[in-house]
Design a protein around this motif. Structure first.
Motif, PDB file in Angstrom:
ATOM      1  N   ARG A   3       4.262 -72.821   0.793  1.00 22.39           N
ATOM      2  CA  ARG A   3       4.611 -72.959   1.873  1.00 22.39           C
ATOM      3  C   ARG A   3       6.114 -73.115   2.753  1.00 22.39           C
ATOM      4  N   TYR A   4       5.809 -72.450   4.335  1.00 23.83           N
ATOM      5  CA  TYR A   4       6.927 -72.376   4.589  1.00 23.83           C
ATOM      6  C   TYR A   4       8.276 -73.924   4.786  1.00 23.83           C
ATOM      7  N   VAL A   5       7.656 -74.907   5.006  1.00 24.99           N
ATOM      8  CA  VAL A   5       7.913 -75.943   5.186  1.00 24.99           C
ATOM      9  C   VAL A   5       9.665 -76.522   3.403  1.00 24.99           C
ATOM     10  N   HIS A   6       8.300 -76.750   2.442  1.00 21.85           N
ATOM     11  CA  HIS A   6       8.906 -76.982   1.360  1.00 21.85           C
ATOM     12  C   HIS A   6      10.057 -75.332   0.662  1.00 21.85           C
ATOM     13  N   ARG A  68       7.564 -67.543  17.883  1.00 19.83           N
ATOM     14  CA  ARG A  68       6.972 -66.729  17.340  1.00 19.83           C
ATOM     15  C   ARG A  68       5.539 -65.714  16.020  1.00 19.83           C
ATOM     16  N   ASP A  69       6.137 -66.287  15.431  1.00 19.88           N
ATOM     17  CA  ASP A  69       6.596 -65.900  13.648  1.00 19.88           C
ATOM     18  C   ASP A  69       5.208 -66.983  13.171  1.00 19.88           C
ATOM     19  N   PHE A  70       5.041 -68.235  13.653  1.00 17.51           N
ATOM     20  CA  PHE A  70       3.956 -69.156  13.808  1.00 17.51           C
ATOM     21  C   PHE A  70       2.900 -69.041  14.103  1.00 17.51           C
ATOM     22  N   LEU A 148       4.812 -69.028   2.637  1.00 19.86           N
ATOM     23  CA  LEU A 148       4.960 -67.380   2.625  1.00 19.86           C
ATOM     24  C   LEU A 148       4.577 -67.368   1.707  1.00 19.86           C
ATOM     25  N   GLY A 149       4.187 -65.599   1.062  1.00 24.27           N
ATOM     26  CA  GLY A 149       4.176 -65.088   0.841  1.00 24.27           C
ATOM     27  C   GLY A 149       2.939 -63.845   1.019  1.00 24.27           C
ATOM     28  N   TRP A 161       5.132 -62.200   8.701  1.00 19.25           N
ATOM     29  CA  TRP A 161       6.042 -62.981   8.007  1.00 19.25           C
ATOM     30  C   TRP A 161       4.863 -63.474   6.886  1.00 19.25           C
ATOM     31  N   LEU A 162       3.719 -64.234   7.187  1.00 16.80           N
ATOM     32  CA  LEU A 162       3.338 -65.884   7.532  1.00 16.80           C
ATOM     33  C   LEU A 162       1.809 -65.718   7.440  1.00 16.80           C
TER      34      LEU A 162
END
Length: 171
Positions: A3-6, A68-70, A148-149, A161-162
């Motif tokens: 997870r992005y936040v993690h 923008r990535d989000f 992410l991954g 990226w996401l």
């Protein structure tokens, strides 16, 4: 997948942990920094957090914005099959190499330039903290979870990226 936040919060924990290792060694080698230098560090960290927070909320990528990535995150086609268990994402977010690099570079900096570089891992904290806060805000506001991954069946496009998935309701 993590997870992005993690990922952002684990980088904060790793940087603070690296500081707990490098700062005492640096202070033992070069002595404590002057009081006026330490005061500026205490004042500067919250200011940097606000600046990086404003920067993370922007849309232009050249400014370092995450928005923008989000917005361009690729929705996962089969999230139940791909996503890790509830606590597995948090466990995968921690990496031993990053804090070791930060601690070793802080100690080497202290050997070369005095005791203040022992605190350099804290420079990463405001940026990552602001990104985590904005990522959590974005997820909550849009009802999604950012990941992410790499999913081979769903490759990311250029400047993506996401991944995203629908937020599961919690009790």
């Amino acid at each position: 997948m993590r997870r992005y936040v993690h990922h952002q919060l684990s980088a904060v924990v790793e940087a603070v942990g690296a500081t707990f290792v490098s700062a005492p060694v640096a202070f033992a080698l070069g002595g404590l920094p002057d009081a006026h230098v330490a005061w500026w560090a205490v004042v500067l960290l919250p200011v940097l957090t606000l600046v990086f927070g404003a920067r993370a909320c922007t849309r232009p990528a050249w400014l370092g914005g995450e928005r923008r990535d989000f917005e361009t995150a690729v929705p996962l086609a089969d999230p139940d099959r791909i996503l890790p268990a509830s606590r597995e994402s948090l466990r995968r977010s921690f990496d031993l190499g990053f804090p070791v690099f930060l601690a070793v570079s802080g100690v080497i900096g202290a050997l070369l330039w005095g005791s203040l570089p022992g605190l350099w891992p804290l420079v990463i904290v405001p940026d990552r903290l602001a990104k985590a806060a904005f990522g959590a805000y974005w997820e909550r506001r849009h009802g999604t979870v950012l990941w992410l991954g790499n999913v081979p069946e769903q490759p990311l496009g250029k400047n993506q990226w996401l991944y995203s998935s629908v937020r599961q309701p919690t009790l």
